[in-house]
Design an enzyme around this catalytic site. Structure first.
Site, PDB file in Angstrom:
ATOM      1  N   ALA A  90       2.727  -9.315   0.722  1.00  0.00           N
ATOM      2  CA  ALA A  90       3.652  -9.162   1.852  1.00  0.00           C
ATOM      3  C   ALA A  90       4.234  -7.749   1.781  1.00  0.00           C
ATOM      4  CB  ALA A  90       4.742 -10.219   1.790  1.00  0.00           C
ATOM      5  N   CYS A  91       4.944  -7.454   0.705  1.00  0.00           N
ATOM      6  CA  CYS A  91       5.511  -6.119   0.502  1.00  0.00           C
ATOM      7  C   CYS A  91       5.073  -5.601  -0.854  1.00  0.00           C
ATOM      8  CB  CYS A  91       7.039  -6.168   0.484  1.00  0.00           C
ATOM      9  SG  CYS A  91       7.720  -6.420   2.104  1.00  0.00           S
ATOM     10  N   LEU A 123       5.693  -2.242  -3.661  1.00  0.00           N
ATOM     11  CA  LEU A 123       6.516  -1.058  -3.944  1.00  0.00           C
ATOM     12  C   LEU A 123       6.347  -0.587  -5.371  1.00  0.00           C
ATOM     13  CD1 LEU A 123       9.333   0.590  -3.008  1.00  0.00           C
ATOM     14  CD2 LEU A 123      10.272  -0.910  -4.730  1.00  0.00           C
ATOM     15  N   THR A 124       6.237   0.724  -5.547  1.00  0.00           N
ATOM     16  CA  THR A 124       6.380   1.348  -6.856  1.00  0.00           C
ATOM     17  C   THR A 124       7.691   2.097  -6.776  1.00  0.00           C
ATOM     18  OG1 THR A 124       3.989   1.702  -7.046  1.00  0.00           O
ATOM     19  CG2 THR A 124       5.367   2.980  -8.525  1.00  0.00           C
ATOM     20  N   GLN A 139       6.146   6.697  -8.948  1.00  0.00           N
ATOM     21  CA  GLN A 139       5.093   6.886  -7.951  1.00  0.00           C
ATOM     22  C   GLN A 139       4.132   8.023  -8.287  1.00  0.00           C
ATOM     23  OE1 GLN A 139       6.880   7.137  -4.016  1.00  0.00           O
ATOM     24  NE2 GLN A 139       7.735   5.075  -4.201  1.00  0.00           N
ATOM     25  N   ARG A 140       2.938   7.953  -7.731  1.00  0.00           N
ATOM     26  CA  ARG A 140       1.846   8.914  -7.915  1.00  0.00           C
ATOM     27  C   ARG A 140       1.401   9.013  -9.362  1.00  0.00           C
ATOM     28  NH1 ARG A 140       0.198  12.178  -3.791  1.00  0.00           N
ATOM     29  NH2 ARG A 140      -1.819  11.908  -4.756  1.00  0.00           N
ATOM     30  N   LYS A 141       1.481   7.906 -10.077  1.00  0.00           N
ATOM     31  CA  LYS A 141       1.008   7.890 -11.463  1.00  0.00           C
ATOM     32  C   LYS A 141      -0.050   6.810 -11.636  1.00  0.00           C
ATOM     33  CE  LYS A 141       5.621   9.045 -13.273  1.00  0.00           C
ATOM     34  NZ  LYS A 141       5.550  10.452 -13.565  1.00  0.00           N
ATOM     35  N   ARG A 168      -2.065   1.512  -7.670  1.00  0.00           N
ATOM     36  CA  ARG A 168      -3.430   0.982  -7.828  1.00  0.00           C
ATOM     37  C   ARG A 168      -3.425  -0.286  -8.659  1.00  0.00           C
ATOM     38  NH1 ARG A 168      -4.943   6.123  -8.429  1.00  0.00           N
ATOM     39  NH2 ARG A 168      -6.758   6.873  -7.288  1.00  0.00           N
ATOM     40  N   GLU A 224      -0.226  -7.585   4.246  1.00  0.00           N
ATOM     41  CA  GLU A 224       0.414  -7.844   5.535  1.00  0.00           C
ATOM     42  C   GLU A 224       0.543  -6.550   6.329  1.00  0.00           C
ATOM     43  OE1 GLU A 224       3.941 -10.469   5.356  1.00  0.00           O
ATOM     44  OE2 GLU A 224       4.728  -9.275   7.010  1.00  0.00           O
ATOM     45  N   SER A 274       2.743   0.754   5.642  1.00  0.00           N
ATOM     46  CA  SER A 274       3.502   2.007   5.774  1.00  0.00           C
ATOM     47  C   SER A 274       2.523   3.173   5.598  1.00  0.00           C
ATOM     48  CB  SER A 274       4.575   2.085   4.686  1.00  0.00           C
ATOM     49  OG  SER A 274       3.967   2.225   3.440  1.00  0.00           O
TER      50      SER A 274
HETATM   51  N1  ACO Z   1       0.533  11.467  -0.850  1.00  0.00           N
HETATM   52  C1  ACO Z   1      -0.808  11.416  -0.779  1.00  0.00           C
HETATM   53  N2  ACO Z   1      -1.559  10.366  -1.273  1.00  0.00           N
HETATM   54  C2  ACO Z   1      -0.877   9.325  -1.816  1.00  0.00           C
HETATM   55  C3  ACO Z   1       0.547   9.308  -1.903  1.00  0.00           C
HETATM   56  C4  ACO Z   1       1.249  10.443  -1.385  1.00  0.00           C
HETATM   57  N3  ACO Z   1       2.580  10.525  -1.462  1.00  0.00           N
HETATM   58  N4  ACO Z   1       0.920   8.162  -2.513  1.00  0.00           N
HETATM   59  C5  ACO Z   1      -0.199   7.464  -2.781  1.00  0.00           C
HETATM   60  N5  ACO Z   1      -1.295   8.157  -2.370  1.00  0.00           N
HETATM   61  C6  ACO Z   1      -2.703   7.710  -2.444  1.00  0.00           C
HETATM   62  C7  ACO Z   1      -3.492   8.629  -3.347  1.00  0.00           C
HETATM   63  O1  ACO Z   1      -4.845   8.600  -2.939  1.00  0.00           O
HETATM   64  C8  ACO Z   1      -3.324   7.946  -4.692  1.00  0.00           C
HETATM   65  O2  ACO Z   1      -4.359   8.234  -5.585  1.00  0.00           O
HETATM   66  P1  ACO Z   1      -4.332   9.620  -6.458  1.00  0.00           P
HETATM   67  O3  ACO Z   1      -2.965   9.749  -7.035  1.00  0.00           O
HETATM   68  O4  ACO Z   1      -5.402   9.411  -7.475  1.00  0.00           O
HETATM   69  O5  ACO Z   1      -4.626  10.707  -5.484  1.00  0.00           O
HETATM   70  C9  ACO Z   1      -3.400   6.489  -4.317  1.00  0.00           C
HETATM   71  O6  ACO Z   1      -2.736   6.419  -3.061  1.00  0.00           O
HETATM   72  C10 ACO Z   1      -2.746   5.556  -5.300  1.00  0.00           C
HETATM   73  O7  ACO Z   1      -1.591   6.138  -5.805  1.00  0.00           O
HETATM   74  P2  ACO Z   1      -0.704   5.425  -6.939  1.00  0.00           P
HETATM   75  O8  ACO Z   1      -0.083   6.472  -7.792  1.00  0.00           O
HETATM   76  O9  ACO Z   1      -1.507   4.389  -7.594  1.00  0.00           O
HETATM   77  O10 ACO Z   1       0.371   4.699  -5.994  1.00  0.00           O
HETATM   78  P3  ACO Z   1       1.952   4.612  -6.206  1.00  0.00           P
HETATM   79  O11 ACO Z   1       2.286   4.065  -7.533  1.00  0.00           O
HETATM   80  O12 ACO Z   1       2.594   5.900  -5.810  1.00  0.00           O
HETATM   81  O13 ACO Z   1       2.319   3.465  -5.143  1.00  0.00           O
HETATM   82  C11 ACO Z   1       3.002   2.752  -3.004  1.00  0.00           C
HETATM   83  C12 ACO Z   1       1.885   3.438  -3.812  1.00  0.00           C
HETATM   84  C13 ACO Z   1       3.277   1.382  -3.577  1.00  0.00           C
HETATM   85  C14 ACO Z   1       2.567   2.603  -1.546  1.00  0.00           C
HETATM   86  C15 ACO Z   1       4.276   3.664  -3.114  1.00  0.00           C
HETATM   87  O14 ACO Z   1       4.029   4.884  -2.460  1.00  0.00           O
HETATM   88  C16 ACO Z   1       5.529   3.064  -2.538  1.00  0.00           C
HETATM   89  O15 ACO Z   1       6.140   2.213  -3.152  1.00  0.00           O
HETATM   90  N6  ACO Z   1       5.950   3.524  -1.340  1.00  0.00           N
HETATM   91  C17 ACO Z   1       7.188   3.072  -0.715  1.00  0.00           C
HETATM   92  C18 ACO Z   1       7.066   1.654  -0.232  1.00  0.00           C
HETATM   93  C19 ACO Z   1       5.865   1.444   0.668  1.00  0.00           C
HETATM   94  O16 ACO Z   1       5.633   2.187   1.619  1.00  0.00           O
HETATM   95  N7  ACO Z   1       5.094   0.376   0.365  1.00  0.00           N
HETATM   96  C20 ACO Z   1       3.917  -0.035   1.101  1.00  0.00           C
HETATM   97  C21 ACO Z   1       4.333  -0.769   2.305  1.00  0.00           C
HETATM   98  S1  ACO Z   1       2.963  -1.618   3.072  1.00  0.00           S
HETATM   99  C22 ACO Z   1       3.126  -3.199   2.497  1.00  0.00           C
HETATM  100  O17 ACO Z   1       4.127  -3.504   1.944  1.00  0.00           O
HETATM  101  C23 ACO Z   1       1.988  -4.190   2.651  1.00  0.00           C
END
Ligand code: ACO
Ligand code: ZN
Length: 502
Positions: free
Chosen positions: A357-358, A360-361, A366-368, A372, A392, A396
């Protein structure tokens, strides 16, 4: 609204223009405000008086709502004409009427029948007027803090765990039946997606503000002290109104209770015995643990988690009705306990087949690569359930980027191994292997330009370029979930345990 859903200030109708002063610049005006050294068109959403003078809350045209900010007079160009608010359209919301809604007592809450009719999207987007904010009630009668502490102590009583943090074991937690709400910050990548475009979109998109009412919402919390970290919220979250007057608020990193002042927070920390999320540890490797938490059994904790996550999730989050959801919470461990990295929520029963559903990192992680891991975990659970899952919608901006990356990587990895399999490679077989929906597989294949029509047949092709790019991204990828370590059986729920708790 632009197609991306961004708030485009005052584009609907021509507005009257004129020179404003610091006294006449009101909410709803569109003015030129300096951002990163450049004058930018911005809508003024609010005004506040601070010790250092008056400030205006600016929502910049073509900038993500995350980048809204309080600006001093010096950043506003008063020599240039401003656009005055359109009297009807931009009428600022009457805070009193908001309070009335927020303070709605049970009597005026939607009836169960009506709640049923609320769409799923609305259930998870607890927007103004739909979901009562009982926290405000406490603030209004001046009892917020007491109630907060009282409820929290009560729930802590049942959350007391002690012992080794994160020990695998049965769910020792009691059902939190309390009806009172919880006390009351690169990339080269796969495929022909244009990274630059995607990243530009990150800056400019409206962060999928689907609900126009949300656009006017002003970030209410400036700073949060959370464990070893200081967090800078991105969006509004319905913490008690008095919290918005504080420079910094305090959130216990284990029980997620929130405090407006250091003194009561310190008192709380001396008493709080929780060292890990209040559920069963269903996964552990050398690096992370996952806990499964039932929204109904741990209402207070889950509501607190939703309030925390709302600060970083603009488009959808549930923060009141947590009963129908399970929360999968990822932590790191050290001698002090299990520290929250991120989570995803999942409906106990999703009629749309959603497996998340939702998600969040927390920004400090984030970006670590943790996102994934969360996404992989959600698909591993779907594999165990024997279902095909999808997150869902809508996703974002950051959600979409992360999912696309996960889908692309996994499809390519699967295809690279396919030559060894004695199986015809189709969208359906890929979907089955990865527990992804056929639609998500197909969209990913299209986005990666992997589908070709050749001699009357649809074919899936994997170009050398994609293989090369994947090799590079794999070299960077450090962690994966080991499915063998997941100790989990799909939980079975009775109808009553999925429904609203009122
Ligand atoms: N800029 C560009 N690419 C990005 C970014 C960014 N800021 N963030 C993630 N990515 C892409 C990249 O391809 C990345 O891989 P790479 O680092 O090897 O290039 C890949 O996504 C995975 O990145 P992770 O480091 O594994 O992801 P992260 O831990 O940052 O979490 C998440 C991703 C959960 C979406 C985080 O950004 C977050 O919590 N955002 C705020 C809340 C949000 O928007 N949640 C999703 C809502 S949709 C839903 O809830 C169904
Ligand atoms: Zn605590």
């Amino acid at each position: 609204m632009s197609p991306s859903g961004e708030a485009t200030a005052g584009r609907d109708e021509p507005r009257k223009k004129g020179i404003a002063t610091a006294d006449t610049l009101v909410a709803g005006c569109v003015a030129y405000v300096t951002k990163d050294g450049e004058p930018r068109r911005a809508t003024i959403l609010g005004i506040r008086e601070t010790k250092s003078g008056r400030q205006w809350y600016a929502n910049f045209d073509s900038f993500n709502k995350r980048l809204d900010e309080w600006v001093p007079q010096a950043r506003i160009n008063f020599d240039k004409e401003v656009e005055w608010p359109n009297p009807e359209k931009d009428k600022p919301k009457d805070p009193k009427s908001k309070k009335t809604t927020a303070a709605t007592s049970k009597k005026s809450q939607p009836s169960k029948k009506n709640q049923k009719r609320v769409s799923k999207r609305e259930q998870s987007v607890a927007s103004e007027g739909q979901t009562p904010h009982p926290w405000t009630e406490y603030v209004e009668n001046g009892q917020h803090k007491d109630k907060n502490q009282e409820t929290e102590e009560k729930s802590m009583g049942s959350l007391e765990v002690g012992g080794t943090p994160g020990v695998l074991g049965p769910d020792e937690m009691e059902i939190d039946e309390d009806e009172t709400p919880a006390g009351a910050a690169k990339k080269d990548s796969l495929g022909p997606f244009s990274r630059q475009q995607e990243i530009e979109k990150l800056r400019t998109s409206g962060s999928m503000t689907q609900n126009p009412a949300e656009v006017s919402r002003i970030r209410n919390i400036s700073q949060v002290e959370f464990g070893r970290y200081v967090l800078f919220p991105w969006y509004f979250s319905p913490y008690p109104e008095v919290f918005s007057q504080e420079e910094s608020i305090f959130i216990c990193e284990f029980c997620l209770s929130y405090y407006a002042d250091m003194k009561s927070f310190s008192r709380h920390r001396q008493k709080c015995t929780l060292q890990h999320p209040p559920g069963n540890e269903i996964y552990r490797d050398d690096f992370v643990s996952f806990f499964e938490i039932d929204g109904r059994r741990q209402r207070t904790w889950c509501r607190n988690l939703c309030l925390l996550s709302k600060m970083f999730l603009d488009h959808k989050t549930l923060y009141y009705d947590v009963d129908p959801f399970l929360f999968y919470v990822m932590t790191t461990r050290d001698e002090r306990g299990c520290h929250l990295i991120g989570y995803f929520s999942k409906e106990k029963e999703s009629t749309d087949g959603y497996n998340v559903a939702c998600i969040l990192t927390l920004p400090q992680y984030q970006r670590k690569g943790y996102g994934r891991l969360l996404i992989q975990f959600s698909y591993e659970l779907s594999k165990i359930e024997g279902k095909l899952g999808s997150p869902e919608k809508p996703l974002s901006d950051l959600g979409l980027l992360s999912y696309r990356q996960y889908w692309s990587e996994n499809i390519i990895d699967l295809l690279l191994g396919f030559s060894e399999r004695d199986e015809k490679c189709t969208i359906e077989t890929i979907a089955q292997h990865l527990a992804m929906t056929a639609t998500d597989v197909e969209h990913t294949l299209q986005a990666l330009k992997m589908q070709v029509y050749h001699k009357g047949e649809h074919k899936i092709v994997l170009s050398d370029k994609l293989v090369e790019q994947r090799a590079k991204s794999r070299a960077k990828q450090k962690r994966l979930i080991d499915p063998e370590r997941i100790q989990w059986k799909p939980p079975v729920f009775t109808a009553s345990s999925r429904t609203w708790g009122w």
